[in-house]
Design an enzyme around this catalytic site. Sequence first.
Site, PDB file in Angstrom:
ATOM      1  N   ASP A  34       0.820  -1.213   0.000  1.00 35.29           N
ATOM      2  CA  ASP A  34       0.000   0.000   0.000  1.00 35.29           C
ATOM      3  C   ASP A  34       0.854   1.265   0.000  1.00 35.29           C
ATOM      4  O   ASP A  34       0.403   2.336   0.405  1.00 35.29           O
ATOM      5  CB  ASP A  34      -0.953   0.015   1.190  1.00 35.29           C
ATOM      6  CG  ASP A  34      -0.222  -0.036   2.528  1.00 35.29           C
ATOM      7  OD1 ASP A  34       1.004  -0.255   2.524  1.00 35.29           O
ATOM      8  OD2 ASP A  34      -0.883   0.139   3.574  1.00 35.29           O
ATOM      9  N   HIS A 240      27.096   6.362 -15.936  1.00 33.91           N
ATOM     10  CA  HIS A 240      25.870   6.442 -15.142  1.00 33.91           C
ATOM     11  C   HIS A 240      25.923   5.543 -13.909  1.00 33.91           C
ATOM     12  O   HIS A 240      24.892   5.055 -13.447  1.00 33.91           O
ATOM     13  CB  HIS A 240      24.659   6.085 -16.013  1.00 33.91           C
ATOM     14  CG  HIS A 240      24.349   7.114 -17.058  1.00 33.91           C
ATOM     15  ND1 HIS A 240      23.588   6.847 -18.172  1.00 33.91           N
ATOM     16  CD2 HIS A 240      24.709   8.414 -17.168  1.00 33.91           C
ATOM     17  CE1 HIS A 240      23.503   7.927 -18.925  1.00 33.91           C
ATOM     18  NE2 HIS A 240      24.174   8.896 -18.329  1.00 33.91           N
ATOM     19  N   ASP A 257      28.148  13.622  -9.528  1.00 33.85           N
ATOM     20  CA  ASP A 257      27.184  14.232 -10.446  1.00 33.85           C
ATOM     21  C   ASP A 257      25.854  14.262  -9.717  1.00 33.85           C
ATOM     22  O   ASP A 257      25.216  13.210  -9.541  1.00 33.85           O
ATOM     23  CB  ASP A 257      27.109  13.404 -11.738  1.00 33.85           C
ATOM     24  CG  ASP A 257      26.264  14.060 -12.828  1.00 33.85           C
ATOM     25  OD1 ASP A 257      25.406  14.907 -12.499  1.00 33.85           O
ATOM     26  OD2 ASP A 257      26.441  13.704 -14.004  1.00 33.85           O
ATOM     27  N   ASP A 268      21.961  20.628 -12.223  1.00 28.10           N
ATOM     28  CA  ASP A 268      22.729  19.463 -12.678  1.00 28.10           C
ATOM     29  C   ASP A 268      24.210  19.848 -12.648  1.00 28.10           C
ATOM     30  O   ASP A 268      24.666  20.610 -13.504  1.00 28.10           O
ATOM     31  CB  ASP A 268      22.282  19.087 -14.095  1.00 28.10           C
ATOM     32  CG  ASP A 268      22.898  17.795 -14.604  1.00 28.10           C
ATOM     33  OD1 ASP A 268      23.650  17.155 -13.853  1.00 28.10           O
ATOM     34  OD2 ASP A 268      22.616  17.427 -15.758  1.00 28.10           O
ATOM     35  N   HIS A 351      30.527  11.140 -24.996  1.00 27.25           N
ATOM     36  CA  HIS A 351      29.218  11.786 -24.854  1.00 27.25           C
ATOM     37  C   HIS A 351      29.291  13.234 -25.339  1.00 27.25           C
ATOM     38  O   HIS A 351      30.375  13.785 -25.563  1.00 27.25           O
ATOM     39  CB  HIS A 351      28.709  11.713 -23.411  1.00 27.25           C
ATOM     40  CG  HIS A 351      29.581  12.371 -22.385  1.00 27.25           C
ATOM     41  ND1 HIS A 351      29.625  13.738 -22.196  1.00 27.25           N
ATOM     42  CD2 HIS A 351      30.438  11.853 -21.471  1.00 27.25           C
ATOM     43  CE1 HIS A 351      30.449  14.034 -21.213  1.00 27.25           C
ATOM     44  NE2 HIS A 351      30.975  12.904 -20.755  1.00 27.25           N
ATOM     45  N   HIS A 355      23.281  19.455 -22.537  1.00 27.99           N
ATOM     46  CA  HIS A 355      21.877  19.205 -22.877  1.00 27.99           C
ATOM     47  C   HIS A 355      21.038  20.339 -22.310  1.00 27.99           C
ATOM     48  O   HIS A 355      21.491  21.104 -21.440  1.00 27.99           O
ATOM     49  CB  HIS A 355      21.412  17.853 -22.317  1.00 27.99           C
ATOM     50  CG  HIS A 355      21.659  17.675 -20.839  1.00 27.99           C
ATOM     51  ND1 HIS A 355      20.858  18.226 -19.860  1.00 27.99           N
ATOM     52  CD2 HIS A 355      22.646  17.018 -20.170  1.00 27.99           C
ATOM     53  CE1 HIS A 355      21.321  17.908 -18.669  1.00 27.99           C
ATOM     54  NE2 HIS A 355      22.406  17.183 -18.818  1.00 27.99           N
ATOM     55  N   HIS A 362      17.012  16.446 -18.271  1.00 27.47           N
ATOM     56  CA  HIS A 362      17.243  16.464 -19.720  1.00 27.47           C
ATOM     57  C   HIS A 362      15.976  17.077 -20.299  1.00 27.47           C
ATOM     58  O   HIS A 362      15.013  16.383 -20.601  1.00 27.47           O
ATOM     59  CB  HIS A 362      17.521  15.066 -20.265  1.00 27.47           C
ATOM     60  CG  HIS A 362      18.902  14.580 -19.946  1.00 27.47           C
ATOM     61  ND1 HIS A 362      19.889  14.461 -20.897  1.00 27.47           N
ATOM     62  CD2 HIS A 362      19.479  14.216 -18.768  1.00 27.47           C
ATOM     63  CE1 HIS A 362      21.011  14.025 -20.325  1.00 27.47           C
ATOM     64  NE2 HIS A 362      20.781  13.880 -19.026  1.00 27.47           N
ATOM     65  N   GLU A 389      29.367  20.166 -19.908  1.00 29.72           N
ATOM     66  CA  GLU A 389      29.937  19.076 -19.117  1.00 29.72           C
ATOM     67  C   GLU A 389      30.949  18.228 -19.883  1.00 29.72           C
ATOM     68  O   GLU A 389      30.721  17.043 -20.125  1.00 29.72           O
ATOM     69  CB  GLU A 389      28.829  18.187 -18.565  1.00 29.72           C
ATOM     70  CG  GLU A 389      27.790  17.745 -19.598  1.00 29.72           C
ATOM     71  CD  GLU A 389      26.701  16.878 -18.980  1.00 29.72           C
ATOM     72  OE1 GLU A 389      27.035  15.832 -18.393  1.00 29.72           O
ATOM     73  OE2 GLU A 389      25.525  17.258 -19.088  1.00 29.72           O
ATOM     74  N   TYR A 393      37.707   9.994 -19.651  1.00 34.13           N
ATOM     75  CA  TYR A 393      37.571   8.742 -18.911  1.00 34.13           C
ATOM     76  C   TYR A 393      38.601   7.770 -19.464  1.00 34.13           C
ATOM     77  O   TYR A 393      38.530   7.370 -20.631  1.00 34.13           O
ATOM     78  CB  TYR A 393      36.152   8.181 -19.068  1.00 34.13           C
ATOM     79  CG  TYR A 393      35.092   9.239 -18.894  1.00 34.13           C
ATOM     80  CD1 TYR A 393      34.570   9.545 -17.638  1.00 34.13           C
ATOM     81  CD2 TYR A 393      34.630   9.978 -19.990  1.00 34.13           C
ATOM     82  CE1 TYR A 393      33.626  10.547 -17.474  1.00 34.13           C
ATOM     83  CE2 TYR A 393      33.683  10.979 -19.843  1.00 34.13           C
ATOM     84  CZ  TYR A 393      33.185  11.263 -18.584  1.00 34.13           C
ATOM     85  OH  TYR A 393      32.251  12.251 -18.437  1.00 34.13           O
ATOM     86  N   ARG A 410      34.819  14.608 -14.914  1.00 39.07           N
ATOM     87  CA  ARG A 410      33.801  15.415 -15.604  1.00 39.07           C
ATOM     88  C   ARG A 410      33.589  16.673 -14.771  1.00 39.07           C
ATOM     89  O   ARG A 410      33.570  16.615 -13.538  1.00 39.07           O
ATOM     90  CB  ARG A 410      32.487  14.638 -15.772  1.00 39.07           C
ATOM     91  CG  ARG A 410      31.436  15.370 -16.584  1.00 39.07           C
ATOM     92  CD  ARG A 410      30.292  14.458 -17.060  1.00 39.07           C
ATOM     93  NE  ARG A 410      29.526  13.859 -15.982  1.00 39.07           N
ATOM     94  CZ  ARG A 410      29.589  12.564 -15.648  1.00 39.07           C
ATOM     95  NH1 ARG A 410      30.413  11.742 -16.278  1.00 39.07           N
ATOM     96  NH2 ARG A 410      28.840  12.093 -14.662  1.00 39.07           N
ATOM     97  N   GLU A 412      30.867  19.849 -14.730  1.00 43.88           N
ATOM     98  CA  GLU A 412      29.580  20.245 -15.319  1.00 43.88           C
ATOM     99  C   GLU A 412      28.996  21.444 -14.588  1.00 43.88           C
ATOM    100  O   GLU A 412      28.919  21.451 -13.358  1.00 43.88           O
ATOM    101  CB  GLU A 412      28.593  19.081 -15.243  1.00 43.88           C
ATOM    102  CG  GLU A 412      27.209  19.388 -15.787  1.00 43.88           C
ATOM    103  CD  GLU A 412      26.264  18.215 -15.649  1.00 43.88           C
ATOM    104  OE1 GLU A 412      25.233  18.211 -16.357  1.00 43.88           O
ATOM    105  OE2 GLU A 412      26.542  17.304 -14.838  1.00 43.88           O
TER     106      GLU A 412
END
Length: 444
Positions: A34, A240, A257, A268, A351, A355, A362, A389, A393, A410, A412
């Site tokens: 519930d 990610h 991030d 972000d 990448h 964005h 996004h 960003e 890597y 990174r 950003e």
Amino acid sequence: MTNFAARRARLAAQMLPGAVAVLPTAPEVPRNSDSDYPYRHDSYFYYLTGFTEPESVLVLVAGSGERPARSILFCREKNVEREIWDGYRYGPEAARSAFGVDEAWPIAELDTRLPDLLADASALYYATASNAALDAQVAGWIKAVRARSRSGVTAPSAFHDLLPLLDEMRLIKDADELALMQRAGDISGNAHARAMRAARPGLHEYALEAELLYEFRRNGAQFPAYTPIVASGPNACVLHYNVNDRLMQDGELVLIDAGCELDGYASDITRTFPVNGRFSPAQRTLYELVLAAQDAAFAAIAPGRPYSAFHEAALRVLVQGMLDLGLIPAGTHATVEDAIAAKAHVPFYMHGTGHWLGMDVHDVGAYRDLTQLDKPSRPLAPGMVLTVEPGIYVRPMEGVPEEYWHIGIRIEDDVVVTDDGCRILTSAAPKAVEEIEALVGKGA
């Protein structure tokens, strides 16, 4: 609520005269038994109403001739018993007054009232083919209108996707939206600084995530805008990664991030820093390369410049650095342009450089000018908000200097396009090498 009414008026002006638009909010989603997942309204619905309760639908009737446009909200009725358990409900009468709509009705009356609203409408606008339940409801409403055809009533014969109109509206932020996004950027930037102060070898990644979430909530942000990434050591090379349970080691970097959502608007931010507070020579070399790439991207952002320009500027700096450092083997590509054409950078930078950002992390809006046959990158305009960003890597691989292995970086920031360039919304998050080394491990 002036802005919401103005947005509804702008949308109605773009619709065919006498057309009807239908826009539901997001449903509640069961988690187990519930319990539901924390509720979050639909962004499009909120953009036009400011209303955050579930089980709600906005209907907009465009003006025609002497008849002005009308906005109609369907929402839950007042229910004293449910309010004891779940909290306050506006109910139609209070919602009409508080949110500036022309009419408000119980959500239970939606299916009986919609056929009347659609009768003789010139067109129906809704999120076509995006929600099976809504598609079924629309089919039922149209069928009910057609059943009255013998009495001279006609159903809409044209159906239009509502979302592209709203996407273009949402792409340009107004002053109130930008103020919210600045506040969200400040909260998130301070949260990153807090995580830096708390960092030290021997902590788990989730300990830094906890610092972020605490700072978000204590400053009024309702949610993280997305699942935070706290990626130390080799995890920073997983774009990610979000398990956030590794024990952080002395001598390695951690990439965070994370951004908060404040009153429906996202931030972000990514920052990368040494767990022990001191960059190694290899870490510093790659970090300053990424920082230089970000600076080049900022310089490429201005009204009238193509959206793609800031990615291209950052990429040229990164690829030149990869050539100089031997990440891309010397002699295989004569120039930066040759290396980019051959995609030699992709093992290290796979990448884009940003964005759109807004109510969604996004955010909505096309990246290309869809009015042109060749669909070029769309020109930037004041009020657009985007992330910048760049990253690098480096996984273990043959031919790559070992001192760079397992380094993921990174950086950003969120920026708004201004009349003469761009303004950074997230400068509260430290990123200069000297700032970071002075801050890490000093205690939250």
